[in-house]
Motif scaffolding. Structure first.
Motif, short mmCIF file in Angstrom:
data_model
loop_
_atom_site.label_atom_id
_atom_site.label_comp_id
_atom_site.label_asym_id
_atom_site.label_seq_id
_atom_site.Cartn_x
_atom_site.Cartn_y
_atom_site.Cartn_z
N ARG A 55 -72.54 93.59 -54.80
CA ARG A 55 -71.08 93.66 -54.92
C ARG A 55 -70.35 92.35 -54.63
O ARG A 55 -69.16 92.25 -54.90
CB ARG A 55 -70.55 94.75 -53.96
N SER A 56 -71.03 91.37 -54.03
CA SER A 56 -70.35 90.13 -53.66
C SER A 56 -70.58 89.04 -54.70
O SER A 56 -71.54 89.09 -55.48
CB SER A 56 -70.85 89.64 -52.29
N LEU A 57 -69.74 88.05 -54.67
CA LEU A 57 -69.85 86.93 -55.60
C LEU A 57 -71.09 86.09 -55.28
O LEU A 57 -71.39 85.85 -54.11
CB LEU A 57 -68.60 86.05 -55.52
N PRO A 58 -71.81 85.63 -56.30
CA PRO A 58 -73.02 84.84 -56.06
C PRO A 58 -72.77 83.60 -55.19
O PRO A 58 -73.60 83.26 -54.34
CB PRO A 58 -73.46 84.45 -57.47
N LEU A 59 -71.63 82.94 -55.39
CA LEU A 59 -71.34 81.75 -54.58
C LEU A 59 -71.24 82.10 -53.10
O LEU A 59 -71.67 81.34 -52.23
CB LEU A 59 -70.04 81.10 -55.06
N ALA A 60 -70.68 83.29 -52.79
CA ALA A 60 -70.50 83.70 -51.40
C ALA A 60 -71.80 84.10 -50.73
O ALA A 60 -71.92 84.05 -49.50
CB ALA A 60 -69.50 84.85 -51.32
N ARG A 86 -80.58 104.48 -44.27
CA ARG A 86 -80.45 103.53 -45.39
C ARG A 86 -79.14 103.77 -46.14
O ARG A 86 -78.47 102.81 -46.56
CB ARG A 86 -81.64 103.67 -46.33
N GLU A 87 -78.76 105.05 -46.29
CA GLU A 87 -77.48 105.36 -46.95
C GLU A 87 -76.32 104.82 -46.12
O GLU A 87 -75.34 104.29 -46.68
CB GLU A 87 -77.35 106.87 -47.14
N ALA A 88 -76.41 104.95 -44.79
CA ALA A 88 -75.36 104.38 -43.92
C ALA A 88 -75.28 102.88 -44.11
O ALA A 88 -74.18 102.29 -44.16
CB ALA A 88 -75.67 104.71 -42.46
N GLY A 89 -76.44 102.23 -44.26
CA GLY A 89 -76.45 100.80 -44.51
C GLY A 89 -75.72 100.43 -45.80
O GLY A 89 -74.99 99.45 -45.86
N ARG A 90 -75.90 101.25 -46.84
CA ARG A 90 -75.21 100.99 -48.11
C ARG A 90 -73.70 101.12 -47.95
O ARG A 90 -72.95 100.31 -48.51
CB ARG A 90 -75.70 101.97 -49.18
N LEU A 91 -73.26 102.12 -47.20
CA LEU A 91 -71.82 102.32 -46.99
C LEU A 91 -71.22 101.17 -46.19
O LEU A 91 -70.13 100.68 -46.49
CB LEU A 91 -71.57 103.65 -46.29
N ILE A 92 -71.95 100.75 -45.15
CA ILE A 92 -71.50 99.60 -44.36
C ILE A 92 -71.47 98.36 -45.26
O ILE A 92 -70.54 97.54 -45.19
CB ILE A 92 -72.41 99.38 -43.14
N GLY A 93 -72.46 98.24 -46.11
CA GLY A 93 -72.52 97.11 -47.03
C GLY A 93 -71.33 97.07 -47.98
O GLY A 93 -70.88 95.98 -48.38
N GLU A 94 -70.79 98.24 -48.36
CA GLU A 94 -69.61 98.27 -49.23
C GLU A 94 -68.43 97.55 -48.58
O GLU A 94 -67.74 96.75 -49.22
CB GLU A 94 -69.21 99.73 -49.52
N VAL A 95 -68.21 97.85 -47.32
CA VAL A 95 -67.11 97.22 -46.59
C VAL A 95 -67.40 95.73 -46.38
O VAL A 95 -66.55 94.87 -46.59
CB VAL A 95 -66.86 97.92 -45.25
N LEU A 96 -68.65 95.43 -46.00
CA LEU A 96 -69.00 94.04 -45.73
C LEU A 96 -68.96 93.19 -46.99
O LEU A 96 -68.66 91.99 -46.93
CB LEU A 96 -70.38 93.96 -45.08
N ALA A 97 -69.25 93.78 -48.15
CA ALA A 97 -69.19 93.02 -49.40
C ALA A 97 -67.77 92.49 -49.63
O ALA A 97 -67.59 91.34 -50.06
CB ALA A 97 -69.62 93.90 -50.57
N SER A 98 -66.78 93.30 -49.32
CA SER A 98 -65.39 92.83 -49.45
C SER A 98 -65.11 91.71 -48.46
O SER A 98 -64.42 90.73 -48.78
CB SER A 98 -64.42 93.99 -49.22
N LEU A 99 -65.65 91.84 -47.24
CA LEU A 99 -65.44 90.80 -46.24
C LEU A 99 -66.15 89.51 -46.62
O LEU A 99 -65.64 88.41 -46.34
CB LEU A 99 -65.93 91.28 -44.87
N VAL A 100 -67.32 89.62 -47.23
CA VAL A 100 -68.04 88.43 -47.67
C VAL A 100 -67.23 87.68 -48.72
O VAL A 100 -67.08 86.46 -48.66
CB VAL A 100 -69.43 88.81 -48.23
N ASN A 101 -66.65 88.41 -49.67
CA ASN A 101 -65.82 87.77 -50.70
C ASN A 101 -64.56 87.16 -50.10
O ASN A 101 -64.08 86.12 -50.55
CB ASN A 101 -65.43 88.79 -51.77
N PHE A 102 -64.03 87.80 -49.06
CA PHE A 102 -62.77 87.33 -48.46
C PHE A 102 -63.01 86.20 -47.46
O PHE A 102 -62.30 85.19 -47.46
CB PHE A 102 -62.08 88.50 -47.76
N PHE A 103 -64.02 86.36 -46.59
CA PHE A 103 -64.20 85.46 -45.45
C PHE A 103 -65.27 84.39 -45.69
O PHE A 103 -65.24 83.32 -45.10
CB PHE A 103 -64.55 86.28 -44.21
#
Length: 385
Positions: A340-345, A294-311
């Motif tokens: 961590r991501s924007l609600p619209l995204a 679950r902790e690994a999922g949170r860390l992966i989610g940190e990176v993916l949150a930036s990608l969600v906002n970007f992509f």
């Protein structure tokens, strides 16, 4: 170069998609004269790409002749090479699997031995499907490392010793070969099979390492040199002590990949060597393994949150070894992304486990081969050759 509207390649695309199944349909959709359509269709039939049958329903008079792809004389191979396995799917022109196999095979044995195995296996699958070698049009292949897509040469793949700059397509004679990173063909397979309506999709493979396949506007996005989506080497703050096989530290895969989780479990007194060991421990209910996944999922989610906002993707699909315990891994991923991501995204974002599972790479590699062969540019070359 974009083919002219109504070229043989365009006509075949319409037939393949089911958008036009008679000569009259084609004339109506393209706006071309019936004589021009007849020339295009006759050329496709002559090349064995299309066949015409009297199976349409009559509305009075002679029944319309139906056009469809001539699948019987064409075959395509999708090859999934992993660190310890080889999966091959032999497909017809419509993507139907004719025969398939899976063998244990070590990628570390080197290109000559591994590709000889692949070549021999394809021959046996063709024989099982009742098709000659001459029917094989294109081989699509996914390998577990970075690839220069234009040349099909692996580029310093860490788990493929002896493969660097090896010209994989040149090993196979008489057939086109397309080589891509395995996560890209997984993304293609998942998109075409499970999410065809999604225009923007991320496929994240969480195994020993971590990679991401990107589908943008329905097409694979590889970047300038083919290294787009290499998220496993994005830096994660607060983990400077974690060295990565790339030579840097605090890379995502060094702190959240299957090998990293196994190493941390071992340090806690729970022996584990691979991501598969981690999965087995989670399935057995080991609380330490559950917590670390679950902790690994949170860390992966940190990176993916930036990608969600970007992509701003419509779907994020999680595959790979650790996805077999997706209820725990995805809980951590979702928790961080939605925080961590924007609600619209995230308003219409789906974060789901792979539906294709272990078949994604071989099937996706086969689709890569078929779509290349049926592309308007390639069909036009075949017709005018």
């Amino acid at each position: 170069m974009t083919p002219a509207p109504g070229s043989p390649g365009d006509v075949l695309t319409l037939i393949s998609a089911g958008s036009a199944t008679t000569r009259s349909d084609l004339a109506r959709v393209t706006g071309l004269a019936r004589s021009t359509i007849s020339q295009r269709v006759d050329a496709l039939i002559e090349r064995g790409l299309v066949e015409e049958t009297e199976s349409g329903e009559s509305t009075g008079g002679r029944p319309p002749r139906q056009l469809r792809l001539h699948t019987e004389e064409h075959a395509f191979a999708g090859v999934d090479l992993g660190a310890t396995h080889c999966r091959i799917a032999l497909m017809d022109m419509t993507g139907v699997v004719l025969a398939q196999c899976e063998d244990p095979l070590l990628i570390s044995e080197g290109p000559e031995k591994v590709l000889a195995h692949v070549d021999g296996r394809i021959d046996r699958l063709l024989a099982a499907a009742g098709r000659p070698r001459a029917a094989l049009r294109v081989i699509g292949m996914g390998v577990p490392g970075p690839v220069e897509f234009a040349t099909g040469r692996p580029n310093n793949p860490p788990i493929m010793p002896g493969w660097n700059e090896y010209p994989i397509p040149e090993y196979f004679s008489g057939v086109d070969v397309l080589v891509d990173n395995d996560v890209n063909v997984m993304a293609l397979g998942e998109h075409r099979n499970a999410f065809p309506a999604a225009r923007h999709l991320l496929f994240v493979k969480v195994g020993t390492g971590i990679g991401c396949g990107i589908v943008a506007e329905g097409k694979l996005h590889r970047g300038a040199q083919g290294s787009a989506g290499d998220i496993g080497h994005i830096r994660v703050s607060g983990h400077e002590e974690s060295g990565c096989r790339c030579g840097n530290s605090a890379c995502l895969e060094a702190v959240a990949g299957g090998a990293a989780v196994a190493r941390r479990l071992t340090e806690l007194g729970v022996p584990a060597e691979t991501g598969a060991d981690v999965v087995a421990l989670v399935q057995a209910g080991n609380t330490q393994a559950l917590r670390l996944v679950r902790e690994a999922g949170r860390l992966i989610g940190e990176v993916l949150a930036s990608l969600v906002n970007f992509f701003n993707p419509e779907a994020i699909v999680i595959g790979g070894a650790l996805s077999r315990v997706h209820e725990h891994l995805l809980a951590g991923v979702r928790e961080t992304i939605y925080r961590r991501s924007l609600p619209l995204a995230t308003h219409h974002l789906s974060i789901v486990p792979s539906r294709m599972g272990v078949d994604a790479a071989a099937w996706g590699a086969g689709i890569l081969a078929i779509e290349h062969y049926l592309s308007p540019d390639n069909i036009n070359k075949i017709v005018t050759a």
